[in-house]
Write an enzyme that holds these catalytic residues in place. Structure first.
Site, PDB file in Angstrom:
ATOM      1  N   TYR A  98      -5.665  11.593   0.032  1.00 20.56           N
ATOM      2  CA  TYR A  98      -7.070  11.669   0.440  1.00 20.56           C
ATOM      3  C   TYR A  98      -7.939  11.677  -0.809  1.00 20.56           C
ATOM      4  O   TYR A  98      -7.686  12.438  -1.755  1.00 20.56           O
ATOM      5  CB  TYR A  98      -7.348  12.950   1.247  1.00 20.56           C
ATOM      6  CG  TYR A  98      -6.644  12.984   2.577  1.00 20.56           C
ATOM      7  CD1 TYR A  98      -7.148  12.296   3.676  1.00 20.56           C
ATOM      8  CD2 TYR A  98      -5.466  13.704   2.731  1.00 20.56           C
ATOM      9  CE1 TYR A  98      -6.488  12.322   4.898  1.00 20.56           C
ATOM     10  CE2 TYR A  98      -4.798  13.743   3.950  1.00 20.56           C
ATOM     11  CZ  TYR A  98      -5.319  13.042   5.028  1.00 20.56           C
ATOM     12  OH  TYR A  98      -4.664  13.067   6.244  1.00 20.56           O
ATOM     13  N   THR A 149     -15.537   7.878   0.835  1.00 20.24           N
ATOM     14  CA  THR A 149     -15.258   9.185   0.231  1.00 20.24           C
ATOM     15  C   THR A 149     -15.149   9.163  -1.295  1.00 20.24           C
ATOM     16  O   THR A 149     -15.731  10.023  -1.952  1.00 20.24           O
ATOM     17  CB  THR A 149     -14.007   9.830   0.861  1.00 20.24           C
ATOM     18  OG1 THR A 149     -12.942   8.880   0.902  1.00 20.24           O
ATOM     19  CG2 THR A 149     -14.304  10.294   2.272  1.00 20.24           C
ATOM     20  N   TYR A 151      14.974   7.434  -9.122  1.00 20.10           N
ATOM     21  CA  TYR A 151      15.050   6.011  -9.474  1.00 20.10           C
ATOM     22  C   TYR A 151      16.470   5.500  -9.341  1.00 20.10           C
ATOM     23  O   TYR A 151      16.693   4.334  -8.998  1.00 20.10           O
ATOM     24  CB  TYR A 151      14.520   5.779 -10.883  1.00 20.10           C
ATOM     25  CG  TYR A 151      13.021   5.620 -10.948  1.00 20.10           C
ATOM     26  CD1 TYR A 151      12.426   4.382 -10.746  1.00 20.10           C
ATOM     27  CD2 TYR A 151      12.198   6.718 -11.190  1.00 20.10           C
ATOM     28  CE1 TYR A 151      11.056   4.228 -10.795  1.00 20.10           C
ATOM     29  CE2 TYR A 151      10.818   6.576 -11.237  1.00 20.10           C
ATOM     30  CZ  TYR A 151      10.255   5.325 -11.038  1.00 20.10           C
ATOM     31  OH  TYR A 151       8.892   5.180 -11.074  1.00 20.10           O
ATOM     32  N   PHE A 162      -7.036   1.378   0.767  1.00 20.18           N
ATOM     33  CA  PHE A 162      -6.330   2.539   1.288  1.00 20.18           C
ATOM     34  C   PHE A 162      -4.911   2.140   1.691  1.00 20.18           C
ATOM     35  O   PHE A 162      -4.692   1.116   2.333  1.00 20.18           O
ATOM     36  CB  PHE A 162      -7.069   3.124   2.488  1.00 20.18           C
ATOM     37  CG  PHE A 162      -8.280   3.940   2.104  1.00 20.18           C
ATOM     38  CD1 PHE A 162      -8.578   4.198   0.782  1.00 20.18           C
ATOM     39  CD2 PHE A 162      -9.131   4.443   3.068  1.00 20.18           C
ATOM     40  CE1 PHE A 162      -9.683   4.945   0.413  1.00 20.18           C
ATOM     41  CE2 PHE A 162     -10.242   5.203   2.720  1.00 20.18           C
ATOM     42  CZ  PHE A 162     -10.514   5.448   1.393  1.00 20.18           C
ATOM     43  N   GLU A 201       5.420   7.404 -16.398  1.00 18.97           N
ATOM     44  CA  GLU A 201       5.097   8.550 -15.544  1.00 18.97           C
ATOM     45  C   GLU A 201       5.245   9.870 -16.291  1.00 18.97           C
ATOM     46  O   GLU A 201       4.512  10.830 -16.008  1.00 18.97           O
ATOM     47  CB  GLU A 201       5.966   8.509 -14.287  1.00 18.97           C
ATOM     48  CG  GLU A 201       5.554   7.387 -13.347  1.00 18.97           C
ATOM     49  CD  GLU A 201       6.581   7.043 -12.294  1.00 18.97           C
ATOM     50  OE1 GLU A 201       7.520   7.860 -12.085  1.00 18.97           O
ATOM     51  OE2 GLU A 201       6.470   5.963 -11.684  1.00 18.97           O
ATOM     52  N   GLY A 257     -16.692   2.759   6.766  1.00 13.93           N
ATOM     53  CA  GLY A 257     -16.112   3.947   7.395  1.00 13.93           C
ATOM     54  C   GLY A 257     -15.757   5.027   6.399  1.00 13.93           C
ATOM     55  O   GLY A 257     -16.540   5.381   5.510  1.00 13.93           O
TER      56      GLY A 257
END
Length: 401
Positions: free
Chosen positions: A208, A278, A95, A393, A137, A274
């Site tokens: 993915y 997933t 950062y 995506f 985080e 498409g």
């Protein structure tokens, strides 16, 4: 902490950011990579070359400036970015590098508009934002580390099985190299995979979606092979995976992402284009494995033709075995359209005897234009925005909800 005057100074930069935001972020990335070329191994250069990353960052900086008086409004965005950062194993010290180059870019791009007051306000504002992100985080990393079989950072996995789902899509079954189990993911989440690309001489990460229900033993990702002479780095990574054989090793990070299946008994509609199906496949398999289908589930999917239609048999089987599941398919380029299928791109208004249920949950996954088309249609049919969930995506540019 920002003073009220400094908050006003940040707000005063909003028109400049609207006009010059992408110019600023392009300069920022060029500057940072020149000063710290090692970071090219962390950032997805495909999203750099197509401009998506610069646009997404420009929109994030603008949103932060617009809401500088109450940054808590941005928590959904912070959650989205936090998941992406932890999936890439971003560390607090990075950062500081970003901040140094962002402030440098503000000075160099805005020039005389970057007065001492503006620069000082943005230095403090960035420190405030980075502290917020680092703290958020840290919580995500802690959850990953304390999850059963959990881990943080990159870990070696073995490709135990490859399954061809269509002429373009292959599924990879990934098992931990150490022989242990894997943490249960939330249906809809993704993994980061990284591979060395000799063409670039760099490690490159790629996300993915996990395409199977949680099982504690393995993850499955289903990857589209890209074609064309001038492949972007994204396509290079996907094609590198297709070249890999069973028994080879790849590195991944633990599951991340907030596009997840809600725990409810509402009717559900899954809409995908498409390879966008997933994460929805994982959701469907999870519902079936737990026998948690509430009222009904409609699966709507579009692709070019039967040759590239992945998971078609799995959907047909799910529909045959579950009376509450139905499907609807659109083939865009096919010369032969099976009975009951539709010709062309997905058009929700053309589905026979179907009107959107305003109480159902809608999950949409695909490119930005695909998502916006169907989101707008559903909104025009009085479906509440809170019932529509989507994942774009790549870096998110859509601001719909």
């Amino acid at each position: 902490m920002l003073t009220e005057k400094q908050k006003e100074t940040i707000l005063a930069t909003v028109p400049v950011l609207r006009e010059n935001g992408v110019v600023l972020t392009k300069h920022f990335y060029k500057r940072m990579f020149n000063n710290h070329p090692e970071l090219k191994n962390i950032f997805n250069l495909g999203n750099q070359s197509n401009g998506k990353q610069q646009t997404a960052l420009a929109m994030a900086v603008l949103a932060y400036a617009e809401n500088i008086a109450n940054p808590g409004i941005l928590m959904p965005v912070i959650d989205l970015i936090g998941h992406k950062h932890t999936s890439l194993n971003i560390q607090p010290e990075q950062y500081s590098i970003v901040g140094e180059n962002l402030i440098g870019a503000i000075k160099e791009v805005l020039q005389e508009l970057a007065t001492n007051d503006v620069v000082e306000a943005w230095i403090i504002a960035y420190k405030q934002l980075s502290d917020l992100m680092i703290g958020y985080e840290a919580g995500l990393y802690n959850k990953k580390a304390t999850h059963e079989n959990g881990w943080t950072g990159w870990k070696s996995f073995v490709i135990r099985k490859k399954v061809e789902e269509s002429k373009e899509v292959t599924s990879f079954y990934l098992y931990p190299e150490d022989g242990g189990g894997v943490p249960l993911h939330l249906p809809g989440q993704y993994l980061s995979v990284r591979a060395f690309l000799p063409q670039l001489g760099l490690l490159q990460p790629r996300q993915y979606s996990i395409s199977c229900a949680p099982n504690g033993e393995f993850y499955r990702i289903s990857v589209k092979k890209e074609s064309g002479m001038a492949l972007r780095p994204d396509g290079m990574i996907s094609n590198r995976l297709h070249e890999m054989q069973e028994g080879e090793h790849i590195e991944i990070t633990s599951p991340s992402g907030n596009f997840i299946l809600k725990e409810s008994a509402n009717n559900k509609v899954f809409i995908s284009g498409g390879i966008g199906q997933t994460p929805l496949i994982a959701m469907l398999e999870s519902i079936i494995s737990k026998d948690e289908l509430g009222n009904s589930l409609l699966w709507i999917h579009g692709c070019r033709s039967s040759d590239v239609h992945a998971f078609s048999e799995a959907i047909v089987k799910a529909e045959a075995n579950n009376k509450n599941i139905s499907s609807c398919f659109f083939y865009e380029d096919a010369t032969y359209i099976p009975d009951g299928y539709y010709k062309g791109r997905i058009d929700l208004s053309k589905i026979n005897q179907w009107q959107p249920d305003t109480n159902a949950e809608y999950y949409i996954c695909g490119p930005a234009a695909f998502i916006k088309t169907h989101y707008d249609y559903l909104k025009n049919c009085n479906v509440p925005a809170d019932n529509i969930f989507f994942e774009e995506f790549g870096p998110q540019a859509l601001q719909l909800n």
